[in-house]
Design a protein around this motif. Structure first.
Motif, mmCIF file in Angstrom:
data_model
loop_
_atom_site.group_PDB
_atom_site.id
_atom_site.type_symbol
_atom_site.label_atom_id
_atom_site.label_comp_id
_atom_site.label_asym_id
_atom_site.label_seq_id
_atom_site.Cartn_x
_atom_site.Cartn_y
_atom_site.Cartn_z
ATOM 1 N N HIS A 54 0.832 -1.202 0.000
ATOM 2 C CA HIS A 54 0.000 0.000 0.000
ATOM 3 C C HIS A 54 0.870 1.256 0.000
ATOM 4 O O HIS A 54 0.419 2.330 0.376
ATOM 5 C CB HIS A 54 -0.918 0.011 1.229
ATOM 6 N N THR A 57 -0.557 4.112 -1.992
ATOM 7 C CA THR A 57 -1.708 4.672 -1.286
ATOM 8 C C THR A 57 -1.238 5.570 -0.151
ATOM 9 O O THR A 57 -1.743 6.680 0.028
ATOM 10 C CB THR A 57 -2.616 3.553 -0.721
ATOM 11 N N ALA A 102 -7.023 0.299 5.639
ATOM 12 C CA ALA A 102 -7.399 -0.589 4.533
ATOM 13 C C ALA A 102 -8.299 -1.669 5.119
ATOM 14 O O ALA A 102 -8.293 -1.916 6.328
ATOM 15 C CB ALA A 102 -6.165 -1.209 3.901
ATOM 16 N N ILE A 111 -2.876 1.153 7.721
ATOM 17 C CA ILE A 111 -1.904 0.779 6.696
ATOM 18 C C ILE A 111 -0.489 0.909 7.251
ATOM 19 O O ILE A 111 0.361 0.072 7.002
ATOM 20 C CB ILE A 111 -2.082 1.638 5.423
#
Length: 136
Positions: A54, A57, A102, A111
């Motif tokens: 991630h 992100t 998440a 995350i």
């Protein structure tokens, strides 16, 4: 005199007026830095329970806060994502990073598994070395 230059801090091309007696005022980075030219860094480790990376992100969400950014080449395999901020807003950035989640097995999980504070010198050492040797 007016010059067009590319800021080495934020990478944006800017037009800046400069006195004939002095240099162009250094970039203060993101607007949210509030004119603070000092830097601190955070090293974010992804939650190992998540099935895939991630990091993009995290980088996008950090940038969207307006008070932090992931410098170019800031991902360190095995170490995490390096994030830059200003001392005056870093605590707020940490608070916001902790809220980035998440979905895992139907529940929300953070995350960022860990957030390590680094000094400006240690952060620049991590960027320069490409490894964890500048951690402090």
């Amino acid at each position: 005199m007016t010059d067009l230059f590319r800021c080495t801090e934020c990478g944006v091309y800017e037009v800046a007026a400069r006195d004939t007696d002095g240099p162009i005022k250094p970039c203060t980075g993101l607007v949210g830095y509030g004119g603070d030219t000092k830097r601190v860094y955070l090293l974010l480790t992804e939650n190992p329970a998540l099935p895939y990376s991630h990091s993009s992100t995290l980088a996008i969400r950090v940038r969207s806060t307006g008070i932090g950014r992931a410098p170019r080449f800031s991902w360190r395999p095995g170490a995490g994502l390096l994030v830059e901020s200003a001392p005056s807003v870093v605590d707020e950035l940490v608070r916001r990073i902790r809220q980035i989640t998440a979905t895992l097995d139907g529940r929300q999980v953070p995350i960022a598994f860990s957030i390590e504070h680094l000094t400006a010198e240690a952060g620049r050492a991590v960027i320069g070395s490409g490894d964890q040797s500048g951690r402090g």
